[in-house]
Write an enzyme that holds these catalytic residues in place. Structure first.
Site, PDB file in Angstrom:
ATOM      1  N   TYR A  80     142.632 159.722  48.429  1.00  0.00           N
ATOM      2  CA  TYR A  80     141.242 159.385  48.768  1.00  0.00           C
ATOM      3  C   TYR A  80     141.162 157.959  49.322  1.00  0.00           C
ATOM      4  O   TYR A  80     140.502 157.711  50.328  1.00  0.00           O
ATOM      5  CB  TYR A  80     140.376 159.499  47.505  1.00  0.00           C
ATOM      6  CG  TYR A  80     138.895 159.256  47.746  1.00  0.00           C
ATOM      7  CD1 TYR A  80     138.035 160.320  47.968  1.00  0.00           C
ATOM      8  CD2 TYR A  80     138.368 157.960  47.746  1.00  0.00           C
ATOM      9  CE1 TYR A  80     136.684 160.105  48.190  1.00  0.00           C
ATOM     10  CE2 TYR A  80     137.014 157.744  47.970  1.00  0.00           C
ATOM     11  CZ  TYR A  80     136.175 158.812  48.187  1.00  0.00           C
ATOM     12  OH  TYR A  80     134.846 158.613  48.412  1.00  0.00           O
ATOM     13  N   PHE A 132     124.581 158.804  77.257  1.00  0.00           N
ATOM     14  CA  PHE A 132     125.026 160.095  76.759  1.00  0.00           C
ATOM     15  C   PHE A 132     123.963 160.570  75.767  1.00  0.00           C
ATOM     16  O   PHE A 132     123.281 159.760  75.148  1.00  0.00           O
ATOM     17  CB  PHE A 132     126.419 160.023  76.116  1.00  0.00           C
ATOM     18  CG  PHE A 132     126.881 161.379  75.670  1.00  0.00           C
ATOM     19  CD1 PHE A 132     127.161 162.361  76.604  1.00  0.00           C
ATOM     20  CD2 PHE A 132     126.961 161.710  74.323  1.00  0.00           C
ATOM     21  CE1 PHE A 132     127.507 163.646  76.212  1.00  0.00           C
ATOM     22  CE2 PHE A 132     127.320 162.985  73.923  1.00  0.00           C
ATOM     23  CZ  PHE A 132     127.592 163.959  74.872  1.00  0.00           C
ATOM     24  N   THR A 133     123.821 161.886  75.634  1.00  0.00           N
ATOM     25  CA  THR A 133     122.704 162.445  74.842  1.00  0.00           C
ATOM     26  C   THR A 133     122.617 161.843  73.430  1.00  0.00           C
ATOM     27  O   THR A 133     121.570 161.329  73.037  1.00  0.00           O
ATOM     28  CB  THR A 133     122.863 163.973  74.708  1.00  0.00           C
ATOM     29  OG1 THR A 133     124.195 164.250  74.271  1.00  0.00           O
ATOM     30  CG2 THR A 133     122.626 164.676  76.043  1.00  0.00           C
ATOM     31  N   ASP A 223     132.372 152.797  75.023  1.00  0.00           N
ATOM     32  CA  ASP A 223     132.495 154.152  74.474  1.00  0.00           C
ATOM     33  C   ASP A 223     133.738 154.756  75.122  1.00  0.00           C
ATOM     34  O   ASP A 223     133.743 155.097  76.307  1.00  0.00           O
ATOM     35  CB  ASP A 223     131.240 154.973  74.806  1.00  0.00           C
ATOM     36  CG  ASP A 223     131.345 156.432  74.341  1.00  0.00           C
ATOM     37  OD1 ASP A 223     132.458 156.878  74.006  1.00  0.00           O
ATOM     38  OD2 ASP A 223     130.307 157.119  74.334  1.00  0.00           O
ATOM     39  N   LYS A 266     137.769 164.061  71.558  1.00  0.00           N
ATOM     40  CA  LYS A 266     138.254 163.981  72.935  1.00  0.00           C
ATOM     41  C   LYS A 266     139.496 163.078  72.968  1.00  0.00           C
ATOM     42  O   LYS A 266     140.586 163.522  73.277  1.00  0.00           O
ATOM     43  CB  LYS A 266     137.159 163.408  73.844  1.00  0.00           C
ATOM     44  CG  LYS A 266     135.938 164.324  73.965  1.00  0.00           C
ATOM     45  CD  LYS A 266     134.870 163.684  74.836  1.00  0.00           C
ATOM     46  CE  LYS A 266     133.583 164.477  74.867  1.00  0.00           C
ATOM     47  NZ  LYS A 266     133.637 165.713  75.665  1.00  0.00           N
ATOM     48  N   ARG A 389     123.852 170.533  81.890  1.00  0.00           N
ATOM     49  CA  ARG A 389     123.714 169.087  81.796  1.00  0.00           C
ATOM     50  C   ARG A 389     122.658 168.673  82.815  1.00  0.00           C
ATOM     51  O   ARG A 389     122.943 168.214  83.906  1.00  0.00           O
ATOM     52  CB  ARG A 389     125.044 168.365  82.058  1.00  0.00           C
ATOM     53  CG  ARG A 389     126.140 168.641  81.069  1.00  0.00           C
ATOM     54  CD  ARG A 389     126.124 167.804  79.799  1.00  0.00           C
ATOM     55  NE  ARG A 389     125.180 168.152  78.790  1.00  0.00           N
ATOM     56  CZ  ARG A 389     125.294 167.790  77.503  1.00  0.00           C
ATOM     57  NH1 ARG A 389     126.314 167.094  77.099  1.00  0.00           N
ATOM     58  NH2 ARG A 389     124.377 168.103  76.621  1.00  0.00           N
ATOM     59  N   PHE A 455     118.566 170.750  73.517  1.00  0.00           N
ATOM     60  CA  PHE A 455     119.558 171.608  74.178  1.00  0.00           C
ATOM     61  C   PHE A 455     120.483 172.304  73.191  1.00  0.00           C
ATOM     62  O   PHE A 455     121.079 173.326  73.503  1.00  0.00           O
ATOM     63  CB  PHE A 455     120.380 170.812  75.206  1.00  0.00           C
ATOM     64  CG  PHE A 455     121.170 169.683  74.615  1.00  0.00           C
ATOM     65  CD1 PHE A 455     120.603 168.425  74.480  1.00  0.00           C
ATOM     66  CD2 PHE A 455     122.474 169.869  74.197  1.00  0.00           C
ATOM     67  CE1 PHE A 455     121.329 167.374  73.931  1.00  0.00           C
ATOM     68  CE2 PHE A 455     123.210 168.826  73.651  1.00  0.00           C
ATOM     69  CZ  PHE A 455     122.624 167.572  73.513  1.00  0.00           C
TER      70      PHE A 455
HETATM   71  N1  F0G Z   1     130.212 159.648  73.801  1.00  0.00           N
HETATM   72  C1  F0G Z   1     130.604 160.449  74.793  1.00  0.00           C
HETATM   73  C2  F0G Z   1     130.893 159.866  76.131  1.00  0.00           C
HETATM   74  C3  F0G Z   1     130.753 161.814  74.575  1.00  0.00           C
HETATM   75  O1  F0G Z   1     131.147 162.593  75.575  1.00  0.00           O
HETATM   76  C4  F0G Z   1     130.489 162.340  73.299  1.00  0.00           C
HETATM   77  C5  F0G Z   1     130.596 163.763  73.036  1.00  0.00           C
HETATM   78  C6  F0G Z   1     130.080 161.462  72.285  1.00  0.00           C
HETATM   79  C7  F0G Z   1     129.955 160.123  72.574  1.00  0.00           C
HETATM   80  C8  F0G Z   1     129.778 161.960  70.913  1.00  0.00           C
HETATM   81  O2  F0G Z   1     130.941 162.339  70.276  1.00  0.00           O
HETATM   82  O3  F0G Z   1     130.630 164.779  69.818  1.00  0.00           O
HETATM   83  O4  F0G Z   1     132.344 163.445  68.600  1.00  0.00           O
HETATM   84  O5  F0G Z   1     129.947 163.131  68.131  1.00  0.00           O
HETATM   85  N2  F0G Z   1     130.634 164.655  73.921  1.00  0.00           N
HETATM   86  C9  F0G Z   1     130.768 166.074  73.663  1.00  0.00           C
HETATM   87  C10 F0G Z   1     130.790 166.859  74.956  1.00  0.00           C
HETATM   88  C11 F0G Z   1     129.779 166.607  72.703  1.00  0.00           C
HETATM   89  O6  F0G Z   1     130.761 168.082  74.882  1.00  0.00           O
HETATM   90  O7  F0G Z   1     130.911 166.284  76.040  1.00  0.00           O
HETATM   91  P1  F0G Z   1     130.968 163.491  69.162  1.00  0.00           P
END
Ligand code: F0G
Length: 482
Positions: A80, A132-133, A223, A266, A389, A455
């Protein structure tokens, strides 16, 4: 991808790996696909994998893992607190990025949550190359405002600009002059702009942005979720760095940032995330929040097995033969689609091939969600799941009106080393068919709409019976082919 010249002249990306484990796929009949997309409210997030042939929704957490990554998962220390796995991961990150402190979290948006809580105050701005969303949602929840300071080429779908993701430095300087550095929580550069087609940022632009941030005492945050693709593009598109190794480029890039965060779904090809910095005070501030929201500081909500595989995945990211697999497959797909006149985003970026739904479905009003309609139509025509998107992925304005997105894209993500070239060719074939029959495609409207990040769970219905007509035409053209 080896540098191979073909006798027959065709440019084919050649894999430098072989498949040693497989997962069976089914392509369900078109009648079932029509039913399935209706059950999913025309939202590809809500489809079930049993109904999907090729899952091009995302690369997030679904890149193929290597034999060495799988093997590493068996040698884990799952204590842990204070596990050797944590130390190995921290050491690997510090070896690659030259950053001393590491805060593990469960995925990328958890970094955004912690950073926004720590830095964003009501009435402050967060300038960035593109939002980013999840990033935007976290900043907004904390009372901040996102300002997109991109170059004008960023939104031009057909471009030859190799770095459409660059920050607009003049606009950044103007903003600081007008509002004052105190009103800016931090400056964010996304390494590869997800929402405008995975378009990269030049290393020179990281350096220049960082200089402005440092001169004005504003934290500069990268990021790095899409870093692997961006590294490949710096090496192949930025003349000055063509003889630098990926490792050297990574170090130069990392040097520019005060804080780097990433989704390891990623970067590193696992499932997790993290924040790295050399600033002890930043580390201490974030550390206080970590056990409350993520987990103890040596696992942060991640499975230790994933952390162990991340150590290997990060090292593999330093290998140009590995990181170029995604971009070269994407380039192949884009070039083939262009040959058939399909509107796509150029130059080819990272993450996936992006269809320009704004033009593809120019006969549909943008209020009827062009990218959403295209995602639905492609699934019906092929069993391929893409991701909207565009306007569906935007939040509504304060007055309740739809915020029409600057770009309407259907993203066909190509997770690394997952699909074969024949599967990519099948997808191209169905996209071209759909383009030739695009006038049959109609719009969508919401019938269930969540207030935040709609979405993910929102449900839409077609504005007419266009989906039935599309199925009819498919059967005329393809007979009883799946
Ligand atoms: N920043 C970027 C540029 C991303 O593409 C993503 C995730 C995140 C932050 C958030 O990361 O999903 O690990 O919490 N992109 C995914 C996509 C969801 O499908 O492009 P996460």
């Amino acid at each position: 991808m080896a540098n191979i010249k073909y006798h027959l002249g065709e440019e084919i990306p050649l894999e430098m790996h072989k498949v040693r484990m497989i997962q069976r796929l089914d392509l369900v009949p078109i009648e079932r696909r029509l039913e399935a997309i209706k059950e999913a409210g025309n939202n590809t997030f809500l489809l079930y994998n049993k109904d999907i042939y090729l899952d091009m929704l995302t690369d997030s957490g679904v890149n193929a893992m290597s034999d060495n990554q799988m093997a590493a998962m068996m040698t884990v220390d799952d204590s842990y607190a204070g596990s050797a796995t944590f130390t190995r991961l921290k050491d690997k990150l510090s070896d690659i990025f030259d950053k001393k402190y590491f805060l593990p979290v469960h995925q990328g948006r958890a970094c955004e949550n912690l950073l926004s809580m720590a830095y964003v105050r009501k009435g402050t701005y967060v300038p960035m190359n593109y939002h980013f969303t999840t990033t935007k949602a976290h900043i907004m929840v904390n009372g901040g405002e996102v300002l997109e300071l991109h170059m004008s080429e960023a939104l031009n779908p057909v471009s030859s600009d190799p770095f459409k993701g660059n920050m607009n430095l003049d606009a950044l300087n103007e903003l600081i002059e007008k509002e004052g550095a105190d009103k800016i929580s931090f400056i964010r550069l996304e390494a590869g702009t997800n929402l405008i087609g995975g378009q990269p940022v030049a290393l020179e632009n990281y350096i220049a942005t960082s200089k402005i941030a440092r001169e004005n005492g504003i934290p500069f945050i990268i990021d790095a979720s899409l870093l692997a693709d961006n590294l490949h593009f710096i090496k192949t598109r930025e003349e000055k760095y063509k003889d630098h190794s990926i490792r050297e480029i990574t170090k130069l890039l990392s040097e520019t940032a005060d804080i780097i965060y990433f989704s390891a779904r990623k970067l590193g090809h696992v499932r997790g995330g993290g924040i790295i910095t050399n600033d002890e005070s930043v580390y201490k501030t974030l550390l206080e929040m970590l056990p409350l929201y993520e987990g103890f500081s040596t696992y942060g909500g991640m499975s230790t097995r994933e952390m162990e595989a991340m150590v290997v995945g990060l090292e593999e990211t330093m290998d140009e033969e590995m990181i170029n697999q995604g971009p070269l497959f994407i380039k192949y797909m884009i070039n083939e689609l262009l040959k058939h006149g399909v509107p796509v985003i150029t130059p080819p970026g990272g993450l996936g091939a992006h269809l320009n739904a704004m033009e593809f479905l120019s006969h549909i009003p943008q209020e009827e969600y062009r990218a959403g309609a295209l995602a639905s139509a492609l699934y019906i025509a092929s069993g391929v799941r893409g991701m909207e998107r565009g306007t569906v992925s935007e939040e509504r304005e304060a007055d309740g009106s739809d915020h029409l997105a600057a770009v309407e894209l259907l993203r066909l993500a190509l997770p690394r080393r997952v699909f074969t070239l024949s599967q990519v060719k099948y997808t191209i074939d169905r996209v071209v068919w759909l383009y030739e029959n695009r006038k049959l495609i109609g719009g969508l409207e919401f019938y269930e709409e969540p207030k935040v990040l709609r979405f993910f769970f929102g449900k839409l219905k077609p504005t007419s019976n266009w989906q039935e007509k599309l199925v009819e035409k498919f059967k005329q053209d393809f007979g009883d082919s799946l």
